[in-house]
Design an enzyme around this catalytic site. Sequence first.
Site, PDB file in Angstrom:
ATOM      1  N   SER A 157      69.428  52.584  35.043  1.00 35.87           N
ATOM      2  CA  SER A 157      70.660  51.826  35.152  1.00 35.87           C
ATOM      3  C   SER A 157      71.103  51.745  36.610  1.00 35.87           C
ATOM      4  O   SER A 157      70.353  51.318  37.468  1.00 35.87           O
ATOM      5  CB  SER A 157      71.728  52.441  34.246  1.00 35.87           C
ATOM      6  OG  SER A 157      72.812  51.567  34.063  1.00 35.87           O
ATOM      7  N   ASP A 197      69.597  48.807  28.949  1.00 32.19           N
ATOM      8  CA  ASP A 197      69.778  49.997  29.783  1.00 32.19           C
ATOM      9  C   ASP A 197      68.899  51.162  29.318  1.00 32.19           C
ATOM     10  O   ASP A 197      68.895  51.530  28.150  1.00 32.19           O
ATOM     11  CB  ASP A 197      71.248  50.413  29.713  1.00 32.19           C
ATOM     12  CG  ASP A 197      71.649  51.399  30.784  1.00 32.19           C
ATOM     13  OD1 ASP A 197      70.931  52.397  30.982  1.00 32.19           O
ATOM     14  OD2 ASP A 197      72.690  51.179  31.431  1.00 32.19           O
TER      15      ASP A 197
END
Length: 336
Positions: A40, A153
Amino acid sequence: MGKKVALVLGSGGARGYTHIGVIEELERRGYEIGCVAGCSMGAVVGGIYAAGKLRDYREWTESLDYLDVLRLLDVSFRLGAIRGEKVFGKIHEILGDVNIEDLPIPYTAVATDLTNQQEIWFQEGSLHKAMRASAAIPSLFTPVAQGQRMLVDGGLLNPLPIVPVVSSHCDLIVAVNLNALNQHHYTLPVIERPAALKNRIDQLVGSLSSRLPFLKREAGEELQLQSPLKDSNPWLESTLPATLASEGNDAQKSASGTRVMSNVGPASLLELVNQSFEVMQTSLAQYKIAGYPPDILINVPRRVCRFFEFHKAPELIELGRQIASDTLDKYEAEHD
């Protein structure tokens, strides 16, 4: 010190800016970063560092005020609140077209393949695409389609990707966990904004308070939200300044039909999803740390800022430097 470190940068929304301060403190002390794995925001900062553009990225993020961040939000009505094209367009402008295999140090970005329910490691191919997939935070950024795969993510499965660097030929593994608990002695530093910037934020707050029909002050100065508009646009509420919609508030209906903000729970559907995501990441990170303990663990408290507060780069970068400095002081004192 001269030691080579394998750097692991975890996920955690805006807290990812602390990675910049950590990297700068490691370099200031003479550590050599030999490889990077990130998830991320960790994948974004790590990739930008590996490409040698961290200073440019820092200067850009530190220049962003609240209004600038709002302008970067290209609202989507599909599978995420924003498309992310403006944000990652700027990052692409800073980086240019770079392939992971051409970076001067090994780099891994971790994403999650929803279709096949598995981790995906990006260790070659487009750096920009790898970062975008790794940072596709559920409910915030739209997912990335890659062939038959739907990528989001990496924090959904692995918020602290230590395993990709375990076999690296480095002296130490340094991991930065952005979802730490019980770090009560750390708070965001106070960094004064230029007067002109402060005036812009004050004007925004005043304008929103006076013009938006779903915001009003009642007796006792409790902020009330008209429930119909709030329910139809939960994203709008979550993007308001903290002075108008702060984290940790919950909406409860009053007899008049409005929703009065209390001090319990999320203030919007988007915050509910992301707070749930963060709780999950906190638990997963503990498992990863227990399974593959790093030599140095730098813990950034989850509570220092809201997941969405991307306008607080200067404060978060400085906080990262402070926490890294304290952690490294302790490690070096024990290993001299």
